[in-house]
Design an enzyme around this catalytic site. Structure first.
Site, short mmCIF file in Angstrom:
data_model
loop_
_atom_site.label_atom_id
_atom_site.label_comp_id
_atom_site.label_asym_id
_atom_site.label_seq_id
_atom_site.Cartn_x
_atom_site.Cartn_y
_atom_site.Cartn_z
N PRO A 1 17.90 14.45 -51.53
CA PRO A 1 17.62 13.96 -50.17
C PRO A 1 18.35 12.64 -49.89
O PRO A 1 19.10 12.14 -50.73
CB PRO A 1 16.11 13.74 -50.21
CG PRO A 1 15.85 13.29 -51.60
CD PRO A 1 16.86 13.95 -52.49
N TRP A 2 18.04 12.06 -48.74
CA TRP A 2 18.77 10.89 -48.26
C TRP A 2 18.05 9.57 -48.51
O TRP A 2 18.60 8.51 -48.29
CB TRP A 2 19.04 11.01 -46.75
CG TRP A 2 17.85 11.51 -45.98
CD1 TRP A 2 17.64 12.80 -45.57
CD2 TRP A 2 16.70 10.78 -45.55
NE1 TRP A 2 16.43 12.90 -44.92
CE2 TRP A 2 15.82 11.67 -44.90
CE3 TRP A 2 16.32 9.43 -45.66
CZ2 TRP A 2 14.60 11.29 -44.36
CZ3 TRP A 2 15.09 9.04 -45.13
CH2 TRP A 2 14.25 9.96 -44.49
N LYS B 1 24.69 18.82 -54.65
CA LYS B 1 24.76 18.98 -53.19
C LYS B 1 23.88 17.87 -52.62
O LYS B 1 22.66 18.00 -52.54
CB LYS B 1 24.23 20.36 -52.80
CG LYS B 1 24.80 20.93 -51.49
CD LYS B 1 24.66 20.04 -50.30
CE LYS B 1 23.38 20.28 -49.53
NZ LYS B 1 23.22 19.33 -48.38
N GLU C 1 23.20 15.85 -46.34
CA GLU C 1 24.24 15.71 -45.31
C GLU C 1 24.12 14.38 -44.57
O GLU C 1 25.04 13.96 -43.88
CB GLU C 1 24.17 16.88 -44.33
CG GLU C 1 22.82 17.12 -43.67
CD GLU C 1 21.87 18.01 -44.49
OE1 GLU C 1 21.94 17.96 -45.74
OE2 GLU C 1 21.07 18.72 -43.87
N SER D 1 12.08 18.20 -49.27
CA SER D 1 10.85 18.54 -48.56
C SER D 1 10.17 19.76 -49.17
O SER D 1 10.81 20.60 -49.81
CB SER D 1 11.17 18.81 -47.09
OG SER D 1 12.06 19.90 -46.99
N GLU E 1 10.88 18.58 -56.90
CA GLU E 1 10.20 17.30 -56.60
C GLU E 1 10.09 17.21 -55.09
O GLU E 1 11.10 17.01 -54.41
CB GLU E 1 11.02 16.12 -57.15
CG GLU E 1 11.15 16.09 -58.66
CD GLU E 1 9.87 15.67 -59.37
OE1 GLU E 1 8.91 15.27 -58.69
OE2 GLU E 1 9.83 15.77 -60.60
N CYS F 1 9.01 8.94 -51.03
CA CYS F 1 8.12 10.07 -51.35
C CYS F 1 6.75 9.58 -51.79
O CYS F 1 5.76 10.28 -51.58
CB CYS F 1 8.74 10.97 -52.41
SG CYS F 1 9.24 10.09 -53.89
N GLU G 1 2.97 14.87 -43.84
CA GLU G 1 3.82 13.76 -44.29
C GLU G 1 4.46 13.05 -43.09
O GLU G 1 5.00 13.70 -42.20
CB GLU G 1 4.92 14.29 -45.23
CG GLU G 1 5.70 13.18 -45.90
CD GLU G 1 6.70 13.71 -46.94
OE1 GLU G 1 7.40 14.70 -46.66
OE2 GLU G 1 6.78 13.09 -48.03
#
Ligand code: NAD
Length: 459
Positions: free
Chosen positions: A137-138, A162, A165, A213, A234, A268, A363
């Site tokens: 994730p970002w 990966k 984005e 997510s 995770e 998180c 969340e």
């Protein structure tokens, strides 16, 4: 405004405060993902043939290079993700500083174990799986790749990353640094949105280490099922913080503020729900307000600010919709809550919350401290466990009582009168729908390995 935009051939990152372009990377066409996997597969036997310590030693100079380049890379990270420059630089530095210790820890964790009974000796080997896909994730855009790439590599897998984005530039720089020291094909990166992630999951990979997510985790689990691919997931959470009579309120308020607002709440293990005992409620809220005043929003390069913009406009809209839902159902805004231009959301304290409100069950990932009053520790635990998630939880109170209640919490990681971060060697582990498997620490490192047991007769 989104951080990144896809055009035909590139992913472009934008400064979240100014809208200026930060840079771009080429998108990996979906139909080329299998060729990338084939390259990783071809590189796997030679990489696995090295000893774990040889692999660890190969990565160590990358740690020093990350430290040397921390200012340059931290700037890229902050510009495309939004967090203050000091935190961006700190995130890069911490990956560099951890490299020596972590690589040695993995190399040690994957040494064979020997068990003996009368007449039999069994050797347990921790072999690599082969090709590991890691999808990230970002929110911590260099730390999240680092957390899975290092153990996967040292355990002897080849790896394809990966990254999100939203934050492709810093991930690309990280892979470039490691590749200064690795053989060709051992670590590769593909860029794109979820289509590239889906192609990677569908491809000829053995292990998928995913951080992101819950909904993407569910898709990945379903997509991995036909091939029975190994998974480490995770996922998201809705972490509670319980504050009871007998707690050090200064400490509890400082923790609750920092853990609700750092990285704009996009963590998180952010504190997403605060349950406070009625007897100390007013005193705690007053202290929380004072702590919240220490947080100010601003551009990542503004040294007077310690919270940046949210990572994308959709994330801001999601947070504000939850605040409006809570207000409509009776929440009070105790502090903040004023509208801001661009992607900024002000640190906000909401009181009088309950579990009929989205903000207490779904969340949020935003800088909102959410308070619900409870009569005692048992009610706090019941409410804290009233969630499908279970990543982290924190409890402040009298030591013995807080420790007793901590064992009733269903989260994977619990902090008692402190944050949930464990001692060196602790795994990072989510319970319930916050994840499957775990990473970090010797136990976590072995999740990147296929166990094999070879038994022989003992003379
Ligand atoms: P996300 O799930 O939207 O995306 C994560 C990554 O998965 C991206 O690279 C994305 O392109 C890719 N992806 C999305 N759908 C996919 C699919 N079906 N198949 C393959 N790849 C797919 O998550 P996000 O918005 O980038 O990150 C925020 C989420 O990450 C939050 O829920 C947060 O709690 C979670 N998170 C968890 C941890 C942890 O340790 N448990 C750590 C950091 C973030």
């Amino acid at each position: 405004m989104s951080t990144t935009a896809t055009s035909k051939a590139v992913l472009e990152s934008f400064n979240l405060s100014t809208g200026e372009s930060v840079g771009s990377v080429p998108i990996t066409p979906v139909n080329q993902v299998d060729a990338v996997i084939a390259q990783a597969r071809a590189a796997a036997p030679a990489w696995a043939a090295l000893s774990a310590q040889e692999r660890a030693d190969m990565l160590k100079p990358a740690g020093k290079m990350l430290i040397d380049k921390a200012d340059e890379l931290g700037r890229i990270l902050s510009l495309e993700q939004g967090k203050p420059l000091a935190e961006g630089i700190g995130e890069v530095e911490s990956c560099g500083q951890r490299m020596d210790g972590e690589t040695d820890e993995v190399a040690k964790a994957v040494q064979p174990d020997i068990l003996t009974d009368e007449g039999v000796e069994s050797k347990i080997y921790y072999d690599p799986f082969g090709v590991c896909a890691t999808i990230t994730p970002w929110n911590f855009p260099i730390l999240m790749p680092h957390w899975t790439i290092v153990p996967a590599l040292v355990a002897g897998n080849t790896v394809i990353l990966k990254p999100s984005e939203q934050t492709p530039l810093i991930a690309d720089e990280y892979v470039k640094v490691l590749n200064e020291f690795l053989p060709e094909g051992v670590l590769q990166i593909i860029h794109g949105e979820d289509d590239q992630g889906k192609a990677l999951v569908a491809g000829d990979v053995d292990l998928i280490a995913f951080t992101g997510s819950k909904s993407a985790g569910q898709h990945i689990m379903a997509a991995a099922a036909p091939g029975l691919k190994r998974l480490i997931l995770e996922l998201g959470s809705k972490d509670p913080c319980i504050v009871l009579d007998g707690a050090d309120l200064d400490k509890a308020a400082a923790f609750a503020a920092r853990n609700s607002f750092r990285n704009c709440g996009q963590v998180c293990v952010s504190t997403e729900r605060i349950y406070v005992q009625d007897s100390i409620k007013d005193a705690f809220v007053n202290k929380l307000i004072e702590e919240t005043k220490k947080f100010t929003i601003g551009d990542c390069c503004d040294e007077s600010a310690n919270i940046g913009p949210m990572v994308m406009s959709e994330q801001k809209a999601h947070v504000l919709a939850q605040v409006e839902d809570a207000k409509a159902k009776g929440a009070n805004v105790v502090y903040g809550g004023q509208p801001h231009e661009g992607n900024f959301v002000e640190p906000t304290i909401l009181d009088n919350l309950n579990h009929d409100m989205d903000i207490m069950t779904i969340e949020t990932f935003g800088p909102i401290a959410c308070i619900q009053t409870v009569k005692d520790g048992n009610e706090a635990v019941t409410l804290a466990n009233d969630t499908e998630y279970g990543l982290g939880a924190v409890i402040f109170g009298e030591d013995n009582e807080a420790s007793r209640l901590a064992r009733q919490l269903t989260a994977g990681m619990v902090g008692v009168n402190r944050s949930l971060g464990g001692a060196t060697g602790s795994p990072w582990v989510g319970a319930r729908k916050s994840g499957i498997g775990y990473h970090s620490g010797p136990l976590g490192h072995r999740q990147f390995c296929q166990l094999r047991v070879v038994s022989t007769n003992e003379d």
